[in-house]
Design a protein around this motif. Structure first.
Motif, PDB file in Angstrom:
ATOM      1  N   THR A 193       0.609  -1.219  -0.144  1.00  0.00           N
ATOM      2  CA  THR A 193      -0.214   0.004   0.169  1.00  0.00           C
ATOM      3  C   THR A 193       0.786   1.012   0.081  1.00  0.00           C
ATOM      4  OG1 THR A 193      -0.150  -0.113   2.418  1.00  0.00           O
ATOM      5  CG2 THR A 193      -1.830  -1.075   1.181  1.00  0.00           C
ATOM      6  N   ALA A 194       2.244   1.059   0.285  1.00  0.00           N
ATOM      7  CA  ALA A 194       3.147   2.279   0.379  1.00  0.00           C
ATOM      8  C   ALA A 194       4.481   1.530   0.195  1.00  0.00           C
ATOM      9  CB  ALA A 194       2.917   3.206   1.571  1.00  0.00           C
ATOM     10  N   VAL A 195       5.565   2.435  -0.381  1.00  0.00           N
ATOM     11  CA  VAL A 195       7.027   2.262  -0.424  1.00  0.00           C
ATOM     12  C   VAL A 195       7.408   3.467  -0.333  1.00  0.00           C
ATOM     13  CG1 VAL A 195       8.616   1.430  -1.657  1.00  0.00           C
ATOM     14  CG2 VAL A 195       6.576   0.250  -1.895  1.00  0.00           C
ATOM     15  N   ASN A 196       8.427   3.491   0.717  1.00  0.00           N
ATOM     16  CA  ASN A 196       9.223   4.588   1.148  1.00  0.00           C
ATOM     17  C   ASN A 196       8.538   5.762   1.491  1.00  0.00           C
ATOM     18  OD1 ASN A 196      11.491   3.329   0.723  1.00  0.00           O
ATOM     19  ND2 ASN A 196      11.730   3.658  -1.430  1.00  0.00           N
ATOM     20  N   GLY A 197       7.339   5.506   2.251  1.00  0.00           N
ATOM     21  CA  GLY A 197       6.416   6.694   2.558  1.00  0.00           C
ATOM     22  C   GLY A 197       5.445   7.154   1.373  1.00  0.00           C
ATOM     23  N   VAL A 198       5.564   6.518   0.012  1.00  0.00           N
ATOM     24  CA  VAL A 198       4.834   6.889  -1.201  1.00  0.00           C
ATOM     25  C   VAL A 198       3.660   6.101  -1.096  1.00  0.00           C
ATOM     26  CG1 VAL A 198       4.777   7.322  -3.423  1.00  0.00           C
ATOM     27  CG2 VAL A 198       6.873   8.001  -2.316  1.00  0.00           C
ATOM     28  N   PRO A 199       2.317   6.579  -1.238  1.00  0.00           N
ATOM     29  CA  PRO A 199       1.235   5.445  -1.269  1.00  0.00           C
ATOM     30  C   PRO A 199       1.001   5.050  -2.641  1.00  0.00           C
ATOM     31  CG  PRO A 199       0.393   7.977  -1.381  1.00  0.00           C
ATOM     32  CD  PRO A 199       1.956   7.983  -1.109  1.00  0.00           C
ATOM     33  N   LEU A 200       0.468   3.606  -2.525  1.00  0.00           N
ATOM     34  CA  LEU A 200      -0.127   3.316  -3.947  1.00  0.00           C
ATOM     35  C   LEU A 200      -1.031   4.104  -4.812  1.00  0.00           C
ATOM     36  CD1 LEU A 200       0.143   0.465  -5.355  1.00  0.00           C
ATOM     37  CD2 LEU A 200      -2.217  -0.045  -4.283  1.00  0.00           C
ATOM     38  N   PRO A 201      -0.640   4.530  -6.088  1.00  0.00           N
ATOM     39  CA  PRO A 201      -1.575   5.308  -6.565  1.00  0.00           C
ATOM     40  C   PRO A 201      -3.100   5.025  -6.675  1.00  0.00           C
ATOM     41  CG  PRO A 201       0.315   5.314  -7.933  1.00  0.00           C
ATOM     42  CD  PRO A 201       0.359   3.909  -6.936  1.00  0.00           C
ATOM     43  N   TYR A 202      -3.556   3.551  -6.538  1.00  0.00           N
ATOM     44  CA  TYR A 202      -4.689   3.377  -7.004  1.00  0.00           C
ATOM     45  C   TYR A 202      -4.801   1.846  -6.658  1.00  0.00           C
ATOM     46  CZ  TYR A 202      -3.981   3.116 -11.765  1.00  0.00           C
ATOM     47  OH  TYR A 202      -3.489   3.006 -13.329  1.00  0.00           O
ATOM     48  N   ALA A 203      -5.508   1.104  -6.401  1.00  0.00           N
ATOM     49  CA  ALA A 203      -5.908  -0.327  -6.330  1.00  0.00           C
ATOM     50  C   ALA A 203      -5.715  -0.885  -7.754  1.00  0.00           C
ATOM     51  CB  ALA A 203      -7.196  -0.754  -5.835  1.00  0.00           C
ATOM     52  N   GLY A 204      -4.702  -2.037  -7.986  1.00  0.00           N
ATOM     53  CA  GLY A 204      -4.649  -2.579  -9.018  1.00  0.00           C
ATOM     54  C   GLY A 204      -3.347  -1.915  -9.949  1.00  0.00           C
ATOM     55  N   TRP A 205      -3.025  -1.002  -9.376  1.00  0.00           N
ATOM     56  CA  TRP A 205      -1.867  -0.284 -10.145  1.00  0.00           C
ATOM     57  C   TRP A 205      -0.653  -1.255 -10.552  1.00  0.00           C
ATOM     58  CZ3 TRP A 205       3.115   1.648  -8.599  1.00  0.00           C
ATOM     59  CH2 TRP A 205       3.795   2.332  -9.566  1.00  0.00           C
ATOM     60  N   VAL A 206      -0.211  -1.848  -9.555  1.00  0.00           N
ATOM     61  CA  VAL A 206       1.132  -2.713  -9.887  1.00  0.00           C
ATOM     62  C   VAL A 206       0.753  -3.864 -11.038  1.00  0.00           C
ATOM     63  CG1 VAL A 206       2.594  -4.422  -8.771  1.00  0.00           C
ATOM     64  CG2 VAL A 206       1.844  -2.356  -7.552  1.00  0.00           C
ATOM     65  N   GLU A 207      -0.573  -4.376 -11.135  1.00  0.00           N
ATOM     66  CA  GLU A 207      -0.678  -5.473 -11.840  1.00  0.00           C
ATOM     67  C   GLU A 207      -0.872  -4.748 -13.281  1.00  0.00           C
ATOM     68  OE1 GLU A 207      -1.502  -7.040  -7.905  1.00  0.00           O
ATOM     69  OE2 GLU A 207      -2.334  -4.981  -9.083  1.00  0.00           O
ATOM     70  N   GLN A 208      -1.332  -3.543 -13.339  1.00  0.00           N
ATOM     71  CA  GLN A 208      -1.218  -2.965 -14.612  1.00  0.00           C
ATOM     72  C   GLN A 208       0.005  -2.319 -15.151  1.00  0.00           C
ATOM     73  OE1 GLN A 208      -3.959   0.632 -14.355  1.00  0.00           O
ATOM     74  NE2 GLN A 208      -5.842  -0.344 -14.115  1.00  0.00           N
ATOM     75  N   MET A 209       1.054  -2.306 -14.532  1.00  0.00           N
ATOM     76  CA  MET A 209       2.128  -1.839 -15.237  1.00  0.00           C
ATOM     77  C   MET A 209       2.977  -2.811 -15.998  1.00  0.00           C
ATOM     78  SD  MET A 209       2.432   1.532 -14.511  1.00  0.00           S
ATOM     79  CE  MET A 209       0.837   1.759 -14.678  1.00  0.00           C
ATOM     80  N   THR A 210       2.479  -3.075 -17.106  1.00  0.00           N
ATOM     81  CA  THR A 210       2.982  -4.128 -17.814  1.00  0.00           C
ATOM     82  C   THR A 210       4.115  -3.288 -18.878  1.00  0.00           C
ATOM     83  OG1 THR A 210       1.433  -3.895 -19.500  1.00  0.00           O
ATOM     84  CG2 THR A 210       1.219  -5.482 -17.739  1.00  0.00           C
ATOM     85  N   GLY A 211       3.929  -2.055 -19.066  1.00  0.00           N
ATOM     86  CA  GLY A 211       4.967  -1.556 -19.902  1.00  0.00           C
ATOM     87  C   GLY A 211       6.200  -0.927 -19.238  1.00  0.00           C
ATOM     88  N   CYS A 212       6.113  -0.512 -18.049  1.00  0.00           N
ATOM     89  CA  CYS A 212       7.103  -0.093 -17.217  1.00  0.00           C
ATOM     90  C   CYS A 212       7.138  -0.728 -15.919  1.00  0.00           C
ATOM     91  CB  CYS A 212       7.203   1.455 -17.224  1.00  0.00           C
ATOM     92  SG  CYS A 212       5.786   2.133 -16.721  1.00  0.00           S
ATOM     93  N   ALA A 213       8.139  -0.369 -15.126  1.00  0.00           N
ATOM     94  CA  ALA A 213       8.334  -0.878 -13.702  1.00  0.00           C
ATOM     95  C   ALA A 213       7.440  -0.193 -12.913  1.00  0.00           C
ATOM     96  CB  ALA A 213       9.872  -0.753 -13.211  1.00  0.00           C
ATOM     97  N   PRO A 214       6.741  -0.619 -11.674  1.00  0.00           N
ATOM     98  CA  PRO A 214       5.973   0.027 -10.799  1.00  0.00           C
ATOM     99  C   PRO A 214       6.888   0.389  -9.540  1.00  0.00           C
ATOM    100  CG  PRO A 214       5.747  -2.368 -10.281  1.00  0.00           C
ATOM    101  CD  PRO A 214       6.785  -2.331 -11.557  1.00  0.00           C
ATOM    102  N   SER A 215       7.697   1.423 -10.097  1.00  0.00           N
ATOM    103  CA  SER A 215       8.641   2.138  -9.171  1.00  0.00           C
ATOM    104  C   SER A 215       7.947   3.402  -8.351  1.00  0.00           C
ATOM    105  CB  SER A 215      10.068   2.374  -9.932  1.00  0.00           C
ATOM    106  OG  SER A 215       9.379   3.470 -10.819  1.00  0.00           O
ATOM    107  N   VAL A 216       8.895   3.696  -7.223  1.00  0.00           N
ATOM    108  CA  VAL A 216       8.276   4.817  -6.538  1.00  0.00           C
ATOM    109  C   VAL A 216       8.203   6.213  -7.482  1.00  0.00           C
ATOM    110  CG1 VAL A 216       9.152   6.455  -4.793  1.00  0.00           C
ATOM    111  CG2 VAL A 216       8.952   3.702  -4.361  1.00  0.00           C
ATOM    112  N   ALA A 217       9.496   6.206  -8.387  1.00  0.00           N
ATOM    113  CA  ALA A 217       9.300   7.216  -9.173  1.00  0.00           C
ATOM    114  C   ALA A 217       8.261   7.396 -10.121  1.00  0.00           C
ATOM    115  CB  ALA A 217      10.547   7.223  -9.951  1.00  0.00           C
ATOM    116  N   GLN A 218       7.612   6.164 -10.598  1.00  0.00           N
ATOM    117  CA  GLN A 218       6.446   6.149 -11.533  1.00  0.00           C
ATOM    118  C   GLN A 218       5.206   6.372 -10.676  1.00  0.00           C
ATOM    119  OE1 GLN A 218       6.306   5.349 -14.879  1.00  0.00           O
ATOM    120  NE2 GLN A 218       4.128   5.423 -14.719  1.00  0.00           N
ATOM    121  N   ALA A 219       5.082   6.016  -9.539  1.00  0.00           N
ATOM    122  CA  ALA A 219       4.090   6.511  -8.687  1.00  0.00           C
ATOM    123  C   ALA A 219       3.882   7.843  -8.395  1.00  0.00           C
ATOM    124  CB  ALA A 219       4.176   5.742  -7.429  1.00  0.00           C
TER     125      ALA A 219
END
Length: 352
Positions: free
Chosen positions: A301-327
């Motif tokens: 739900t969060a990494v390094n204090g950065v919250p998950l943008p929305y539910a299901g976001w990690v699974e959607q990121m097929t074209g790039c890494a679900p990194s903190v920078a991306q979030a």
């Protein structure tokens, strides 16, 4: 008055027959360096393949340009002449004949991204909730009025001073051959790969390309989440223009010898550019350093204090890494920097 009717017919053919790769692994043995790619080819054992499937056989991009001009020359005195005029340009943004066109709507709610701004929109109003409403994203610019003025004055029988000023607009600009077209949602690239470390082929070629997929179209505002898409800025139809001015002094010394001294300048405004990405990381966040590269995992739900943008976001990121920078991007659902296809944020200045 001048009118130009612009048409660009496009017939998609790229990768329609598919691209197929063969590997030695498909005819090899587990744990042993063996097999031969040519043998795999002769056995029609495909290692990986992809093909583009389209719902359109062709599409037609349209546009038009209106131009009106008035000008005259007025000889006020034997020594003074004025040339003046005004021109008006209107270049409409490109559209597809049957509204087979899609693009980023940076303000529309994305139902597959938790309702956050930024969705794939479809031109016109025939596509239900995914419709954009207008046939093109840009707001048509109708104020391209360009005055011109030239003055010539004879200081003496052998000395003339000339000066002039004018504004000059260009046509609407779309790089490449597509005329601003994008068919996200109207086509799909389907791929298959071998399994079991390459031992099990993706499929047997003489049995045909597998058909166990959903063919396009996909009229869905969230279809390009986790990928890239085309961005045509709303203000990009404000046409590029230059302001030009000059001053010339010419003196005749003899019947076949004279000297001219001139100052010439121009300033370009809203020139074609690639300098204003919409989806860029705030420079203030660079202080996070290498923590920007840490990645979210399913369930986080969060990494390094950065919250998950929305539910299901990690699974959607097929074209790039679900990194903190991306979030932390303004549009974390898209993998590209979202440079405007027809961006015109450039400027220039010239004096000589």
């Amino acid at each position: 008055m001048e009118y130009r009717d612009l048409h660009n017919w496009l017939v998609p053919e790229a990768n329609a027959s598919g691209t197929f790769h063969f590997s030695q692994l498909n005819t090899g043995l587990i744990g042993i360096t063996s097999g031969n790619a040519m043998a795999s080819f002769l056995l029609a054992a495909v290692d990986n393949a992809n093909a583009t499937f389209r719902s359109l056989r062709r599409w037609e991009m349209l546009g038009n340009t209106w131009i009106a001009h008035f000008g005259d020359t007025w000889k006020i005195t034997p020594k003074l002449s004025i040339n003046y005029g005004i021109r008006w340009d209107r270049a409409t943004p490109s559209v597809e004949k049957d509204d087979h066109l899609s693009f980023l709507d940076p303000y529309g709610a994305n139902p597959s991204a938790g309702g956050r701004a930024g969705r794939l929109a479809f031109a016109g109003d025939r596509w239900g909730a995914a419709s954009f409403g207008r046939r093109h994203p840009e707001i048509t610019f109708n104020k391209a009025f360009a005055p011109r003025l030239g003055i010539a004055y004879s200081l003496s029988p052998k000395t003339v001073v000339r000066t002039g000023y004018g504004i000059f607009y260009t046509q609407a600009f779309y790089p490449g051959w597509g005329g601003g077209s994008a068919l996200d949602g109207f086509d799909a690239n389907v791929s298959y790969s071998s399994t079991l470390g390459g031992i099990q082929p993706a499929f047997i070629l003489n049995q045909g390309f597998p058909q166990n997929f959903t063919p396009p179209p996909f009229i869905d505002s969230g279809y390009r989440n986790g990928q890239n898409l085309t961005y045509r800025p709303f203000d990009a139809n404000r046409l590029s223009y230059t302001q030009q001015w000059n001053l010339t002094v010419e003196h005749e010394f003899t019947s076949n010898f004279y000297i001219s001294a001139a100052y010439v300048a121009n300033k370009g405004t809203r020139l074609p550019s690639s300098t204003a990405p919409l989806n860029a990381l705030d420079p203030k966040l660079l202080s996070m350093g290498s923590r920007l590269f840490d990645e979210f995992r399913p369930g986080d739900t969060a990494v390094n204090g950065v919250p998950l943008p929305y539910a299901g976001w990690v699974e959607q990121m097929t074209g790039c890494a679900p990194s903190v920078a991306q979030a932390l991007l303004p549009y974390p659902q898209y993998c590209s920097s979202l440079l405007g296809l027809n961006e015109n944020a450039g400027n220039s200045s010239y004096h000589s």
